[in-house]
Design a protein around this motif. Structure first.
Motif, PDB file in Angstrom:
ATOM      1  N   GLU A 217       2.414   0.251   0.077  1.00  0.00           N
ATOM      2  CA  GLU A 217       2.647  -0.154   1.466  1.00  0.00           C
ATOM      3  C   GLU A 217       2.141   0.909   2.431  1.00  0.00           C
ATOM      4  N   MET A 218       2.324   2.181   2.078  1.00  0.00           N
ATOM      5  CA  MET A 218       1.845   3.255   2.943  1.00  0.00           C
ATOM      6  C   MET A 218       0.320   3.258   3.013  1.00  0.00           C
ATOM      7  N   ALA A 219      -0.340   2.980   1.882  1.00  0.00           N
ATOM      8  CA  ALA A 219      -1.801   2.915   1.876  1.00  0.00           C
ATOM      9  C   ALA A 219      -2.290   1.751   2.721  1.00  0.00           C
ATOM     10  N   ALA A 220      -1.601   0.601   2.628  1.00  0.00           N
ATOM     11  CA  ALA A 220      -1.976  -0.559   3.442  1.00  0.00           C
ATOM     12  C   ALA A 220      -1.774  -0.272   4.926  1.00  0.00           C
ATOM     13  N   LEU A 221      -0.655   0.421   5.239  1.00  0.00           N
ATOM     14  CA  LEU A 221      -0.385   0.758   6.634  1.00  0.00           C
ATOM     15  C   LEU A 221      -1.433   1.739   7.162  1.00  0.00           C
ATOM     16  N   ALA A 222      -1.844   2.693   6.310  1.00  0.00           N
ATOM     17  CA  ALA A 222      -2.864   3.653   6.744  1.00  0.00           C
ATOM     18  C   ALA A 222      -4.187   2.951   7.014  1.00  0.00           C
ATOM     19  N   SER A 223      -4.524   1.961   6.185  1.00  0.00           N
ATOM     20  CA  SER A 223      -5.763   1.206   6.407  1.00  0.00           C
ATOM     21  C   SER A 223      -5.689   0.426   7.712  1.00  0.00           C
ATOM     22  N   ALA A 224      -4.509  -0.161   7.972  1.00  0.00           N
ATOM     23  CA  ALA A 224      -4.352  -0.915   9.226  1.00  0.00           C
ATOM     24  C   ALA A 224      -4.437   0.015  10.429  1.00  0.00           C
ATOM     25  N   ARG A 225      -3.840   1.211  10.322  1.00  0.00           N
ATOM     26  CA  ARG A 225      -3.913   2.169  11.417  1.00  0.00           C
ATOM     27  C   ARG A 225      -5.349   2.645  11.634  1.00  0.00           C
ATOM     28  N   GLN A 226      -6.123   2.759  10.539  1.00  0.00           N
ATOM     29  CA  GLN A 226      -7.520   3.180  10.698  1.00  0.00           C
ATOM     30  C   GLN A 226      -8.325   2.118  11.438  1.00  0.00           C
ATOM     31  N   ARG A 227      -8.065   0.865  11.060  1.00  0.00           N
ATOM     32  CA  ARG A 227      -8.794  -0.218  11.733  1.00  0.00           C
ATOM     33  C   ARG A 227      -8.438  -0.271  13.213  1.00  0.00           C
ATOM     34  N   GLY A 228      -7.203   0.138  13.547  1.00  0.00           N
ATOM     35  CA  GLY A 228      -6.801   0.152  14.948  1.00  0.00           C
ATOM     36  C   GLY A 228      -7.140   1.435  15.651  1.00  0.00           C
ATOM     37  N   GLY A 229      -7.803   2.338  14.965  1.00  0.00           N
ATOM     38  CA  GLY A 229      -8.192   3.594  15.563  1.00  0.00           C
ATOM     39  C   GLY A 229      -7.068   4.588  15.686  1.00  0.00           C
ATOM     40  N   LEU A 230      -5.984   4.386  14.981  1.00  0.00           N
ATOM     41  CA  LEU A 230      -4.825   5.274  15.065  1.00  0.00           C
ATOM     42  C   LEU A 230      -4.770   6.273  13.918  1.00  0.00           C
ATOM     43  N   ALA A 231      -5.655   6.125  12.967  1.00  0.00           N
ATOM     44  CA  ALA A 231      -5.658   7.034  11.825  1.00  0.00           C
ATOM     45  C   ALA A 231      -7.088   7.256  11.376  1.00  0.00           C
ATOM     46  N   SER A 232      -7.307   8.390  10.728  1.00  0.00           N
ATOM     47  CA  SER A 232      -8.642   8.709  10.237  1.00  0.00           C
ATOM     48  C   SER A 232      -8.800   8.240   8.798  1.00  0.00           C
ATOM     49  N   SER A 233     -10.045   8.281   8.328  1.00  0.00           N
ATOM     50  CA  SER A 233     -10.303   7.927   6.931  1.00  0.00           C
ATOM     51  C   SER A 233      -9.653   8.922   5.980  1.00  0.00           C
ATOM     52  N   LEU A 234      -9.436  10.179   6.449  1.00  0.00           N
ATOM     53  CA  LEU A 234      -8.775  11.181   5.610  1.00  0.00           C
ATOM     54  C   LEU A 234      -7.365  10.739   5.245  1.00  0.00           C
ATOM     55  N   GLU A 235      -6.623  10.202   6.241  1.00  0.00           N
ATOM     56  CA  GLU A 235      -5.266   9.734   5.965  1.00  0.00           C
ATOM     57  C   GLU A 235      -5.276   8.605   4.958  1.00  0.00           C
ATOM     58  N   VAL A 236      -6.258   7.704   5.071  1.00  0.00           N
ATOM     59  CA  VAL A 236      -6.359   6.592   4.122  1.00  0.00           C
ATOM     60  C   VAL A 236      -6.608   7.114   2.720  1.00  0.00           C
ATOM     61  N   GLU A 237      -7.536   8.078   2.590  1.00  0.00           N
ATOM     62  CA  GLU A 237      -7.846   8.634   1.275  1.00  0.00           C
ATOM     63  C   GLU A 237      -6.658   9.375   0.690  1.00  0.00           C
ATOM     64  N   GLN A 238      -5.896  10.045   1.536  1.00  0.00           N
ATOM     65  CA  GLN A 238      -4.707  10.752   1.051  1.00  0.00           C
ATOM     66  C   GLN A 238      -3.672   9.783   0.478  1.00  0.00           C
ATOM     67  N   GLN A 239      -3.472   8.668   1.160  1.00  0.00           N
ATOM     68  CA  GLN A 239      -2.522   7.670   0.665  1.00  0.00           C
ATOM     69  C   GLN A 239      -3.016   7.021  -0.630  1.00  0.00           C
ATOM     70  N   GLN A 240      -4.319   6.738  -0.693  1.00  0.00           N
ATOM     71  CA  GLN A 240      -4.870   6.163  -1.924  1.00  0.00           C
ATOM     72  C   GLN A 240      -4.757   7.158  -3.083  1.00  0.00           C
ATOM     73  N   SER A 241      -4.971   8.448  -2.810  1.00  0.00           N
ATOM     74  CA  SER A 241      -4.844   9.475  -3.850  1.00  0.00           C
ATOM     75  C   SER A 241      -3.409   9.586  -4.340  1.00  0.00           C
ATOM     76  N   ALA A 242      -2.452   9.504  -3.404  1.00  0.00           N
ATOM     77  CA  ALA A 242      -1.040   9.569  -3.797  1.00  0.00           C
ATOM     78  C   ALA A 242      -0.664   8.381  -4.668  1.00  0.00           C
ATOM     79  N   LEU A 243      -1.188   7.200  -4.334  1.00  0.00           N
ATOM     80  CA  LEU A 243      -0.926   6.004  -5.139  1.00  0.00           C
ATOM     81  C   LEU A 243      -1.524   6.149  -6.531  1.00  0.00           C
ATOM     82  N   ALA A 244      -2.747   6.660  -6.611  1.00  0.00           N
ATOM     83  CA  ALA A 244      -3.389   6.837  -7.916  1.00  0.00           C
ATOM     84  C   ALA A 244      -2.638   7.856  -8.768  1.00  0.00           C
ATOM     85  N   GLU A 245      -2.096   8.900  -8.095  1.00  0.00           N
ATOM     86  CA  GLU A 245      -1.350   9.918  -8.843  1.00  0.00           C
ATOM     87  C   GLU A 245      -0.097   9.327  -9.464  1.00  0.00           C
TER      88      GLU A 245
END
Length: 486
Positions: A217-245
């Protein structure tokens, strides 16, 4: 003369047993468990000397109880130890059989012929009768010999050789009994250990899946925030990395569960997969075994009842008794013998009174020279006793080290357990505050998901800590020799 048999009986009844008598060795123990402690003072347990010796841990899981009962009946090591105990009982019966008379019976009918030129013809040659050749021919005619009777013998145990043998056999039986109890306790505790580790792995999987859902859910929220210009791609990658871990941790827990199930299956002498339906995840979290507030009993009494210490003491007693057996072999043996029977070359006269034969009387066996074998045997038995005494002392000291290690490990884990409880309380408060702020529109769902993930991570640590605390209690059971209660 009539008093002679009574004097002999009195001598037999009061005859001493040579060799040293066994005296129960002292088990050194402190007044309290905290007195003998190595390591940090913070890990010193106090208040353990109160109460009476009892089971430390109480396992309230019906599945675990059933597995332990089945293991006690089917485990290979328990069955082998049971057979060794049965063997020791038979060995004791063999040794005790020497205390009474030995009776044997015999009967036979055979056809035989004496040699015409054998040793029996020397008498005929010495007499030199006129009919020598006819007499030898007659003596060498084949004939039948019929025999029947019984023999009785009784060794007078003047020096206690037989009694020391029985004492050693009794000690051997006590040692086998203690070893059996030690194996039974070890199997019970190993079943409990592996059962808790299996349940812990299953609980870890459950919590990991919940944390993965939150991370997703956090990764999905980060992707939505990126699309809205509220988050960077770094935040998205961090959430995806945490999920993979988190996803990478799941296979290890599956492996831990499979290994624990296989160890349980082996303890119950079953093939792989036989316990799979019974050990499926039931959703319950493993918890520390409930104990009677660390009331182990008086330290000296607890250690005295440890099976391995009792086995070492029995081994020392058997070695002491064998010295007496070796010393008794230096003295004469007197055996009373009796033989009654019938013998006849004529089957028709076999039952006649005149066919009887008998002999009665004592026999003496006196050792004179054996090239030092008996003396060397005595010295050998004395050295074996000294080794058994050292083994006993080592067993006692090792037991105290195991007890101190177990209590220190329990104290350290309990402190860590208390710390996790405080962290969990703080994490729940954080989650409640983040949720309240999100409901009031003061923040989005990201802080809520972050707090939820943090709480789930602590709960995974708590689940592992509960299992560790239960394992530390199992360690105290093993160190004290106290079996868990049902």
């Amino acid at each position: 003369m009539k008093s002679l048999p009574m004097s002999l009986i009195s001598l037999l009844l009061t005859a001493c047993a040579v060799g040293p008598d066994f005296h129960e060795p002292e088990v050194q123990a402190p007044a309290s468990y905290a007195d003998w402690h190595g390591g940090a003072p913070a890990l010193r347990e106090t208040g353990l000397a109160t109460g009476t010796a009892q089971s430390f841990a109480r396992f309230d899981d019906p599945v675990l109880h059933d597995l332990q009962r089945q293991a006690l009946a089917a485990n290979f090591d328990v069955r082998s130890a049971t057979l060794r105990f049965a063997q020791s009982r038979m060995a004791r019966n063999v040794a005790a059989s020497g205390q009474g008379p030995q009776l044997t019976t015999h009967a036979g009918a055979n056809r035989q012929r004496q040699s015409e030129s054998g040793a029996a013809t020397r008498m005929v040659d010495a007499i030199a009768p006129p009919n020598r050749d006819a007499l030898i021919e007659k003596l060498s005619d084949p004939f039948s010999l019929y025999q029947a009777g019984f023999d009785a013998s009784w060794e007078l145990d003047l020096w206690g050789r037989v009694r020391r043998n029985v004492e050693a056999a009794d000690a051997g039986m006590a040692e086998a009994s203690s070893v059996l109890r030690d194996v039974q306790l070890a199997v019970q505790l190993e079943v409990a250990r592996n059962y808790y580790e299996m349940r812990s792995a299953q609980q870890q999987q459950k919590l990991l899946l919940q944390e993965m859902d939150a991370a997703n859910e956090m990764a999905a929220l980060a992707s939505a925030r990126q699309r809205g210009g509220l988050a960077s791609s770094l935040e998205v990658e961090q959430q995806q990395s945490a999920l993979a871990e988190l996803q990478g941790r799941l296979p290890a827990q599956l492996e831990f569960e499979a290994a624990a199930i296989n160890r349980l299956t082996m303890l119950l002498a079953q093939p792989p997969g036989a316990l799979q339906p019974r050990l499926a995840a039931d959703g319950s979290a493993p918890s520390a075994a409930r104990g009677p507030d660390l009331a182990l009993g008086i330290p000296g009494e607890v250690m005295r009842h440890r099976p391995d210490i009792q086995a070492a003491e029995a081994r020392l007693q058997a070695a002491t008794a064998r010295i007496g057996v070796a010393v008794a072999d230096l003295y004469p043996r007197i055996t009373l013998g009796l033989s009654l029977g019938l013998e006849s070359v004529d089957a028709a006269k076999f039952g006649d009174w005149g066919s009887r034969q008998w002999s009665v009387g004592p026999s003496l066996q006196l050792p004179i020279f054996d090239n030092g074998r008996r003396r060397a045997t005595v010295e050998l038995r004395e050295l074996e006793q000294q080794e058994a005494a050292i083994h006993f002392q080592k067993t006692v000291v090792k037991a105290w080290h195991e007890m101190d290690d177990a209590l220190s490990a329990y104290a350290a884990e309990r402190q860590r357990h208390d710390s996790l409880l405080a962290r969990a309380t703080s994490a729940r408060t954080t989650l409640e505050l983040a949720t309240a702020r999100a409901r009031r529109g003061m923040s989005d769902q990201l802080p809520v998901l972050q707090a939820q993930r943090a709480l789930l991570a602590i709960q995974r640590e708590q689940a592992a800590g509960d299992t560790a605390l239960a394992l530390r209690q199992i360690g105290i059971c093993k160190a004290s020799g106290l079996a868990p209660q049902d």
